[in-house]
Design a protein around this motif. Structure first.
Motif: not given
Lengths: 187, 978
Positions: B401-404, B406-410, B431-435, B438-448
């Motif tokens: 459920n990490a994507k859900q 993380v996006s809710e928290m964002l 969470l983004a790093e841990k789960y 694919d690392y492009s999701w991670y990069v997107d998350t952090i930039l967000n």
């Protein structure tokens, strides 16, 4: 760097590894679960009673009281009775114009603390007969005595209303005799 | 009604208080107080001896003045005098003054102690209680020294009144908390435990608090309290709501006592005695059942008291973490509370569920409430409740459920209260790093994150994204493209400029092929932000520019122009000026080769625990990480990073040799993630870099051992060269291992001989020995019946990849086993490489015509091939440090399943195979071991550390090996042994 983010220059991402033996999390180290202090204050921010169960310097006390009163007074009615403040959990409840406010350690049971406040209010009420803020102002020493009979060192001593009040009333009987014959020249 | 009416006490005091209340201004109040102080002072100094009543009144006035917030510097002596009055109220006021106003004024303390001593000896229960209260209120060390020995006596004396016992118990508790060393343990402790049986509920209530505190340090001395507490609890829980009279609170029998008893039980593991445990489980179930019953009163006090017990019960269930059924029931109960109309209950449910999420039994059950929790995050009106919801989301997060989450928290972050933004940022980053799959999701998350809440993105967070991008070449191109796009925004956060500057400086070349992001475009984009940035960011950008000169020679002239500009070369900031001067010179003096070397791409960073996690834990205090699914490990590893933070003094004195490149203070080009001292930086790069890959090379000692003769008389190599695969049925031919196979296997992790299996028909015994990567095992099959077994065929099966990891050569055994007879089978084992699953032993035979089959796990685990290694503390730490990639370490924190005995532990660790190293761990309670796992293909160095915590009845086990799965596997194997 954002204005809020100033950090000491020493903050580093990686630490060069000197092996430092890990310690157990502090939460294991014989966690005390007890009350740190209890405050009674009015809506206007006047402190009516303070009881500290952990040695705290006078300066620190004043600072904590000021800070906490501000936090609690700013809260709206329907909000939760618990809040995290510094490393403590604050349990508070408002009775008419007075806030009763206990700071407990994180592990402690919030609801039972809330009822502890209520039991104290009941004790005051029973003693003074529908207690109001003025009773506590003019008889602050009684409010302390009742609290002391009920709590000791931040722990419940006796939860029975009868036992607590019995102890207080006994003292009052002694006092009244003396009070009567010295009424003439008071100042 | 009491015998007194309000305000009858001291008229003078009442008048004074009214006066103060009538003061119109602060000045008037101060004036009135000063007048009063002067009056009191003159009375105290006057020739006329004051009677007790007047003294009491004036002392009380002083107290009032003090409580108004004014300083009081006299009157102490008069208060002390009141202590020796034989009038209760005078004494009482004296004690009150002392407990509110006295600090360790030694002269006074002696006098006070005298008065207390007299009162304690007075045998007047009210006086004794006053004295005990005073000790508890002041609680200073001097008082502890004077009375710590007396109070236990008062507590257990047969003739003490109940009220005195109560006060004594709590007074002792207070002294013990303040200075445990002063309270002598002794035979009284046993009698204190029996206070749990006392008739008087008040005495029990006070005693439980004391025992709960004492037993934490001396669990064994107070062990008997468990069964007493259980039976007391059981009586309360099953009593009718009126049985306990005055101790029933709004129809709830003895809520305070119940909560305290449940609290006491949390100091111990589940009771071993089945009857006690049964009774306790019954209690817990009763409490859970009662929660479903209709309330006996509509008053909030009723439901609060009831739920206080319920939450404490749930805490105990979580503490035991062993009753899946109860855990799931607890979770369902909390689930109901999540939607309760009482804010308090929603808050507590969210909080309590956080701990439930970390139990393997209830993690899934907690996850089912995700939508409710997300909703709470969005709609709760109270920030403290929202914060709990964010914590819970964090705790229940896993890969599924990490994507859900993380996006809710964002999304929440955009509107979150300022007070909790930073924490949410940290959580999202972790969470983004841990789960991250694919690392492009991670990069997107952090930039967000930076986009949404740039101000709250701390250095740790953006350093971390740089580390990850630097270490993973599959994401570098994507990262360069994404930051380039993000920088297009007209107003982007400075943190974005930093990340962008760094990434483009390293990997800008990966997108330079696209004319839209050609080198000059990249440069001018960055440089357009330059003038708006802080000094630190500008310094970083200058480093990016010099890197550009290397990456894109075509930009050299432009960049040199920028560096040469007066605003740089003569910048008032010494850091910027120095960089500009040095970079300019470097770019003009150095040859392309030198430039290429100096400005080479950063090497990968050594992996360590995420510093973000450490930061979150610093913020939240210990235990914050425990919410993660493997949070227990995170929570404790905190200190490893936290403890070695360099002091600012090392930072401000970089080594002179490093100054050349201006690698100082603010993020330097060579290693932004480590902006501390350059001296440290060099150590970091050179000692922990990829070239120094950690592995325990063979030691001389090992070489010696390898020449030892193999244990078997015949050459095992020759035998192993010709294994008998034909005899092995495929795994699909045999049944699954019997349910208790794992448990049986566990018994053999630390020992080599014993009975592996036994039922009515068959007994299987094992004897084995291992040396180096070779082993020999004797299996003894005993027929326990009087009837012959036919077609008896034990075979060893290698499931999965095991064939390539472990060679087991078996000898056939006779197909018939006579009744009462035993046959022996010899197995030669060679460990080819590290393996995780043990081989299976399948035994089939016919008994009385009926086919029997049985599959067990053969007790061959990787640790059997351990070679103990002795080493000095220094070597140990060096190796420990080398094995510092996160995956090389496995850690478990677990409850002790057996009594914690150091000798037994030692024997088990030796049986496990590692050497035990003395004098390595600074804490002598801890165990440290080292060894090398010998396989044919490779050797795996292993270091281990076991930290018992007798008080909590828990262990923490840490394994570090040069191979990741081995660490985890060894950790799991060993953890089950205690």
């Amino acid at each position: 760097m954002g204005p809020a983010r100033k950090r000491a220059v020493g903050g580093r991402c990686f630490r060069v590894g000197v092996y430092v033996p890990p310690r157990f999390p502090a939460s294991w180290a014989g966690v005390g679960r007890r009350m740190r202090f209890m405050l009674l204050f009015s809506r206007q921010g006047k402190l009516r009673l303070q009881k500290w169960y952990l040695a705290t310097s006078d300066k620190e006390r004043k600072k904590m009281v000021r800070e906490l009163m501000q936090v609690v007074l700013a809260r709206k009615p329907k909000m939760c009775s618990f809040l995290e403040w510094r490393d403590l959990k604050v349990v508070y409840k408002r009775y008419a114009s007075l806030y009763f406010c206990c700071a407990i350690e994180g592990q402690d049971n919030e609801l039972i603390t809330l009822e502890l406040i209520h039991r104290y209010v009941e004790l005051l009420d029973k003693y003074f007969g529908s207690v109001c803020e003025l009773d506590i102002i003019f008889n602050f020493e009684k409010a302390y005595f009742i609290l002391d009979e009920f709590l000791m060192g931040g722990d419940v001593q006796d939860t029975s209303k009868k036992s607590v009040l019995k102890a207080i009333e006994q003292a009052d009987l002694l006092q009244e005799v003396r009070a009567r014959d010295s009424e003439e020249e008071e100042e | 009604m009491p015998a007194v009416s309000k305000g009858d006490g001291m008229r003078g005091l009442a008048v004074f208080i009214s006066d103060i209340r009538n003061c119109k201004s602060k000045e008037a109040e101060i004036k009135r107080i000063n007048k009063e102080l002067a009056n009191i002072r003159s009375k105290f100094k006057g020739d006329k001896a004051l009677d007790g009543y007047s003294k009491k009144k004036y002392v009380c006035k002083l107290l009032f003045i003090f409580l108004l917030g004014h300083d009081i510097d006299f009157g102490h002596m008069e208060a002390v005098n009141l202590l020796s009055s034989n009038k209760y109220t005078e004494k009482q006021i004296g004690y009150l003054f002392i407990s509110v106003l006295v600090n360790s004024n030694s002269e006074l303390i002696r006098l006070i102690n005298n008065a207390i001593k007299n009162d304690l000896a007075s045998r007047n229960p009210t006086f004794m209680c006053l004295a005990l209260h005073c000790i508890a209120n002041v609680g200073s060390r001097e008082m502890g020294e004077a009375f710590a020995a007396d109070i236990p006596r008062i507590l257990v004396a047969g003739d003490s009144m109940d009220s005195v016992k109560q006060s004594a118990a709590l007074c002792l508790l207070r002294l013990y908390k303040a200075s445990p060393d002063l309270v002598p343990m002794g035979e009284w402790t046993a009698r204190v435990v029996h206070l749990l049986n006392d008739q008087h509920m008040g005495v029990v209530t006070a005693a439980v608090s004391l025992i709960t505190c004492l037993c934490k340090k001396n669990p064994d001395d107070f062990k008997t309290c468990v069964s007493l507490a259980v039976s007391r609890l059981s009586r309360i829980v099953s009593s009718a709501s009126t049985d306990l009279q005055d101790y029933t609170y709004y129809f709830v029998p003895a809520p305070w006592l119940s909560v305290k008893l449940l609290r006491l039980l949390q100091c111990y593991p589940p009771p071993e005695d089945a009857a006690v445990k049964g009774r306790l489980v019954e209690c817990l179930e009763t409490v859970l059942n009662k929660a479903q019953e209709p309330p006996k009163s509509k008053k909030v006090q009723h439901s609060n008291a009831k739920n206080a017990i319920l939450f404490e019960t749930i805490s105990l269930i979580i503490h035991y973490d062993s009753e899946p059924n109860l855990l799931v029931r607890a979770c369902n109960q909390l689930g109901q509370f999540l939607q309760h109309r009482e804010t308090n209950l929603r808050y507590l449910a969210l909080e309590s569920m956080c701990t439930l999420a970390s139990s393997e039994f209830s993690h899934e059950a907690v996850k089912t409430h995700i939508d409710t929790v997300i909703n709470a995050l969005k709609t709760e009106r109270d920030v403290s409740v929202r914060q709990r919801a964010a914590d819970l989301l964090y705790a229940m997060c896993d890969r599924s459920n990490a994507k859900q989450i993380v996006s809710e928290m964002l999304r929440y972050l955009e509107t979150a209260d300022y007070a909790i933004r930073e924490e949410i940022v940290l959580k999202v980053a972790i969470l983004a790093e841990k789960y991250a799959v694919d690392y492009s999701w991670y990069v997107d998350t952090i930039l967000n994150l930076i986009r949404i809440a740039g101000d709250y993105v701390s250095e740790e967070v953006w350093y971390r994204v740089l580390q990850i991008v630097t270490n993973r070449d599959d994401v570098q191109g994507y990262a360069a493209k994404t930051v380039f796009e993000a920088l297009q925004a007209p107003a982007c956060h400075e943190n974005m400029v930093k990340v962008g500057g760094y990434i483009l400086g390293e990997f800008g070349n990966l997108i330079a092929g696209d004319p839209r992001s050609s080198p000059p475009v990249q440069f001018s984009l960055l440089h357009s932000k330059f003038h708006l940035c802080s000094v630190a960011t500008r310094a970083l950008l200058l480093s990016t520019y010099i890197k550009f000169i290397n990456l894109f020679p075509e930009t050299k002239a432009t960049i040199q122009g920028v560096l040469r500009a007066g605003s740089q070369l003569r910048n008032a900031d010494v850091e910027l000026q120095q960089r500009a001067v040095e970079y300019l010179t470097l770019s003009s003096v150095a040859s392309t080769d030198v430039l290429a070397t100096v400005l080479e791409e950063m090497p990968p960073f050594p992996e360590r625990e995420s510093s973000i996690l450490a930061k979150l834990k610093r913020k939240k205090g210990p235990g914050a990480g425990s919410a993660l699914d493997d949070g227990r490990r995170d929570a404790s590893s905190n200190d490893i990073n936290g403890g070695v933070e360099p002091t600012p003094s090392t930072v401000s004195t970089p080594s002179p040799s490093a100054d050349l490149l201006g690698l100082r203070a603010a993020p330097p080009p060579a290693a932004p993630p480590a902006p501390a001292g350059a001296g440290n930086l060099l150590v970091d790069v050179f000692s922990d870099g990829p070239t120094a890959q950690p592995s325990l090379g063979p030691t001389p000692e090992q070489a010696f051992l390898s020449e030892l003769e193999p244990p078997a008389p015949e050459s095992p190599m020759a035998l192993l060269a010709d294994p008998a695969p034909a005899a092995d049925p495929g795994p699909e031919d045999i049944g699954p291992p019997i349910p208790e196979a794992d448990e049986l296997l566990n018994k053999f992790v630390c020992k080599n001989n014993g009975v592996l299996f036994e039922n009515q028909l068959l007994q299987i015994g094992v004897k084995s020995e291992f040396r180096q990567n070779l082993g020999r095992m004797y299996l003894f099959y005993g027929n326990k019946t009087s009837v012959q077994f036919q077609n008896f065929s034990p075979t060893v099966v290698h499931p999965g990849d095991l064939q390539t990891q472990l060679a087991v050569q078996t000898k056939r055994v006779a197909a018939q086993v006579d009744g009462g007879a035993q046959v022996q089978q010899v197995l030669n084992i060679e460990c080819l490489r590290d393996f995780l699953t043990p081989p299976l032993l399948s035994v089939r035979f016919r008994y009385g015509g009926a086919p029997q089959s049985l599959t067990l796990k053969l007790p061959v685990t990787i640790n059997k091939f351990f070679q103990p290694t002795e080493m000095a503390a220094q070597d140990f730490f060096q190796r420990w440090k080398q094995l510092s990639l996160p995956l090389q370490e496995a850690q478990k924190i677990f409850k002790a399943n057996h009594p914690m005995d150091a000798e037994v532990t030692k024997a088990k660790l030796l049986g496990f195979g590692s050497a035990l190293l003395d004098n390595v761990d600074p804490n002598p309670e801890n165990f440290v071991g080292a060894g090398i796992i010998q396989t044919k293909a490779l050797q795996v160095g292993c270091l281990l550390r076991l930290e018992p915590n007798a008080q909590a009845q828990m262990y923490r086990l840490t394994l570090r090996t040069s191979k990741e799965p081995v660490s985890r596997h060894l950790c799991e194997l060993l953890a089950q042994q205690f």
